[in-house]
Design a protein around this motif. Sequence first.
Motif, PDB file in Angstrom:
ATOM      1  N   PRO A  50       0.797  -1.366  -0.032  1.00  0.00           N
ATOM      2  CA  PRO A  50      -0.049   0.062   0.040  1.00  0.00           C
ATOM      3  C   PRO A  50       0.989   1.189   0.024  1.00  0.00           C
ATOM      4  O   PRO A  50       2.091   1.196   0.530  1.00  0.00           O
ATOM      5  CB  PRO A  50      -0.659  -0.017   1.250  1.00  0.00           C
ATOM      6  CG  PRO A  50       0.242  -0.790   2.177  1.00  0.00           C
ATOM      7  CD  PRO A  50       0.820  -1.766   1.279  1.00  0.00           C
ATOM      8  N   LYS A  52       1.817   4.929   1.249  1.00  0.00           N
ATOM      9  CA  LYS A  52       1.738   5.652   2.514  1.00  0.00           C
ATOM     10  C   LYS A  52       1.894   7.102   2.508  1.00  0.00           C
ATOM     11  O   LYS A  52       2.786   7.534   1.717  1.00  0.00           O
ATOM     12  CB  LYS A  52       2.765   5.145   3.706  1.00  0.00           C
ATOM     13  CG  LYS A  52       2.307   3.797   4.187  1.00  0.00           C
ATOM     14  CD  LYS A  52       3.505   3.227   4.853  1.00  0.00           C
ATOM     15  CE  LYS A  52       3.263   3.195   6.249  1.00  0.00           C
ATOM     16  NZ  LYS A  52       4.251   2.704   7.241  1.00  0.00           N
ATOM     17  N   ILE A  57      -1.895   4.956   5.923  1.00  0.00           N
ATOM     18  CA  ILE A  57      -1.939   4.311   4.525  1.00  0.00           C
ATOM     19  C   ILE A  57      -3.112   5.066   3.646  1.00  0.00           C
ATOM     20  O   ILE A  57      -4.166   5.368   4.283  1.00  0.00           O
ATOM     21  CB  ILE A  57      -2.372   3.031   4.645  1.00  0.00           C
ATOM     22  CG1 ILE A  57      -1.010   2.137   5.134  1.00  0.00           C
ATOM     23  CG2 ILE A  57      -2.503   2.434   3.396  1.00  0.00           C
ATOM     24  CD1 ILE A  57      -1.254   0.816   5.860  1.00  0.00           C
ATOM     25  N   CYS A  93      -5.679  -2.140   0.253  1.00  0.00           N
ATOM     26  CA  CYS A  93      -4.641  -3.031  -0.046  1.00  0.00           C
ATOM     27  C   CYS A  93      -5.218  -3.870  -1.472  1.00  0.00           C
ATOM     28  O   CYS A  93      -6.637  -4.485  -1.369  1.00  0.00           O
ATOM     29  CB  CYS A  93      -4.139  -3.983   0.696  1.00  0.00           C
ATOM     30  SG  CYS A  93      -3.083  -3.275   2.151  1.00  0.00           S
ATOM     31  N   THR A 377       0.457  -3.876   8.121  1.00  0.00           N
ATOM     32  CA  THR A 377       0.685  -2.746   6.866  1.00  0.00           C
ATOM     33  C   THR A 377       1.715  -1.862   6.730  1.00  0.00           C
ATOM     34  O   THR A 377       2.095  -1.565   6.005  1.00  0.00           O
ATOM     35  CB  THR A 377      -0.594  -1.918   6.833  1.00  0.00           C
ATOM     36  OG1 THR A 377      -0.960  -1.306   8.336  1.00  0.00           O
ATOM     37  CG2 THR A 377      -1.944  -2.329   6.375  1.00  0.00           C
ATOM     38  N   THR A 382       7.969   1.258   1.738  1.00  0.00           N
ATOM     39  CA  THR A 382       6.853   1.707   0.622  1.00  0.00           C
ATOM     40  C   THR A 382       7.071   2.948   0.083  1.00  0.00           C
ATOM     41  O   THR A 382       7.797   3.920   0.545  1.00  0.00           O
ATOM     42  CB  THR A 382       5.504   1.771   1.479  1.00  0.00           C
ATOM     43  OG1 THR A 382       5.628   2.613   2.575  1.00  0.00           O
ATOM     44  CG2 THR A 382       5.096   0.224   1.925  1.00  0.00           C
TER      45      THR A 382
END
Lengths: 403, 304
Positions: A50, A52, A57, A93, A377, A382
């Motif tokens: 995912p 961020k 998120i 997600c 998560t 990310t």
Amino acid sequence: MPCPGYVSKVKVQDRYNVVGFISSGTYGRVYKATGRNGKSGEFAIKKFKPDKEGEVIQYTGISQSACREMALCSELCHPNIIDLVEIILEDKCIFMVFEYAEHDLLQIIHHHTQPTRYPIPAPTIKSILFQLLNGLLYLHSNWVLHRDLKPANIMVTSKGEVRIGDLGLARLFYKPLHQLFSGDKVVVTIWYRAPELLLGSRHYTPAVDLWAVGCIFAELLSLRPIFKGEEAKMDSKKTVPFQRNQMQKIVEILGMPTKEQWPGLVHQPEYSQLQSLPYTARDASNVRGLETWYWTILKSSNYPMEPPSAYPGQQGFDLLSRLLEYDPTKRLTAREALQHPYFSANGEKVSANCFDGMVVQYPHRRVSKDDNDIRTTSLPGTKRGGLPDDSLVGRPTKRLKEG
Amino acid sequence: MAANYWASTQRRHWQFTKDALLDIRQKLEDEDRALVQQYPLPDRRVQSHFFNQQLVKLGRRMTIRQQALATAQVFIRRFYTKVEIRRTNPYLVMATALYLACKMEECPQHIRVVVSEARSIWSEFIVSDISKLGECEFFMISEMNSQLIVHHPYRSLVELQSTLNMAQEEVSLAWSIINDHYLTDLPLLYPPHVVAVTAIFLAMVLKPTQAGLHAASNAAATLSNVSQAIKGVEPSQLNDIGATTPQGKVQSLVKWLGESEIDIKAVVDCSQEIISLYDIWDQGNEKTCREQIARYVKARGLDK
């Protein structure tokens, strides 16, 4: 009245028990799972990272490669292509649920080098290659280029069926309105990258996948990547560098390509770079040639001549050399490769189970039980922002309809 | 499959009969009876015109390729077979469909660009927070079961133009007829090649001398005549129609149609649908449509 947010009708945790973690990549992580609530079987769940914004998120738009993979996997259906079970979009997600495959070629090759090196049985190689080409023929006849074929992306089920996986870089090449540019930043792991791409070709053709098949064939025989170059990294200006070392590795075995064998060579954007490779007349005489390479490998593998149909021999060399053909227009197509005598020696059929007659059993895929929380998560690294994966340069913006 | 319409999800999951489509929509409305009664909306065809007009406006700001616009239109139409329109903010749905379609058609646009362009034309209905569009993307993909590859009639047109010896102006006219068919339910009713053949047939029979097919009201009349003429005829009889027109090309088209495996009845049906589209063109119901949509979107807070 407040607008209710998006809530998935289907929940991953209602349908699957996550057993553990399998692997991670730039896209996200893959978990092994079993079905629950009446759903049986084993599955591999690919969870996309995912995005961020700070610690929270957020929805930032799905990357183009994820969109392509979701769309293509939903259309594709073939015994040699990994089977998509469903896609669940939940909690910001994306979860792609695939059938579970116990092995992959990377793991199988690895098993044959540890602790001591012993060759993959010849009939196994033949069956793997045949199934791989069969899956590729299906992709190509449906105008799909895989673009990232490598041992790690080729799955094998416990029944010995080969499944091409990871269509994260795959795309359609028919769109007549639009040329295929190499706009994507990363395409094909460098060791399996075709020479025309190394030389800066902007056109993708199915031939790039066939080069990769040639490299994989060689690797199944020798248990090492045949052209193991070092990747030149992108500089700060984000210009795509010439992969000098990779090209060098190819030239060391195949020799320097010539205009005679590859008429299009001189038109390759990086042609001048090729001439600047540290390669002299003395080197030319040292080029081992694919044939020497092949017979050396075959000798060290010490394949039994029985059954004669499985022994790769001269036909194996012929197939390999036609896959590792410099000129993409002369390289074998998937269909031509499947009709190669290597597969029809002595009129025997290639087994649809690559483990047929095998004594050794490959170990099961390693699954880390420590991490079975698919909902976690906070993944490291990310990406931020909502930039699509593909660069926006070089695409035609010509409009075809005025209003 | 991806390049094979016959094995595609489009054929397997997104092609309906007229009755089935009617049923699906009726069910959707029935599930939300109160909502539907509370907020009346104009006829679906009027809505289609309005949405098309708005979507083209957004596409124009970003110079989007026609094929991506077409894909977005199909996405919107598919989405609204699954979700009652009054539960959505159509402006957000349009922007999202276009954003997603651009990715699928290999001409990606940054989400921020789409949101800011959408805001500049629909400021009342689009918030600056990009996550709203991102969320709507999840909603759309989920409702469409991740089936995002759309087969368009343009490909068949390109493939057939030389076979049928079409002049450039005929090709352009057929192309714009295809553009227009996205305003109807045809993309949900017929395979893309049937639509392409319809567009080619109409374009060649019409002799595209008139600029802008829909502008010319007599065009619709001509089309009506053609479709009256081919209505209910057996493929073998089509030869007669070809013979009555002076153009040898049309004759050979009719011959080709007769020999091909193409469903003539579907082509006739498609032609009629397109003709009736031109009949209601420019009826000026746009304002009502805009107001009625604004009313429920505001009242239900769907723009937040």
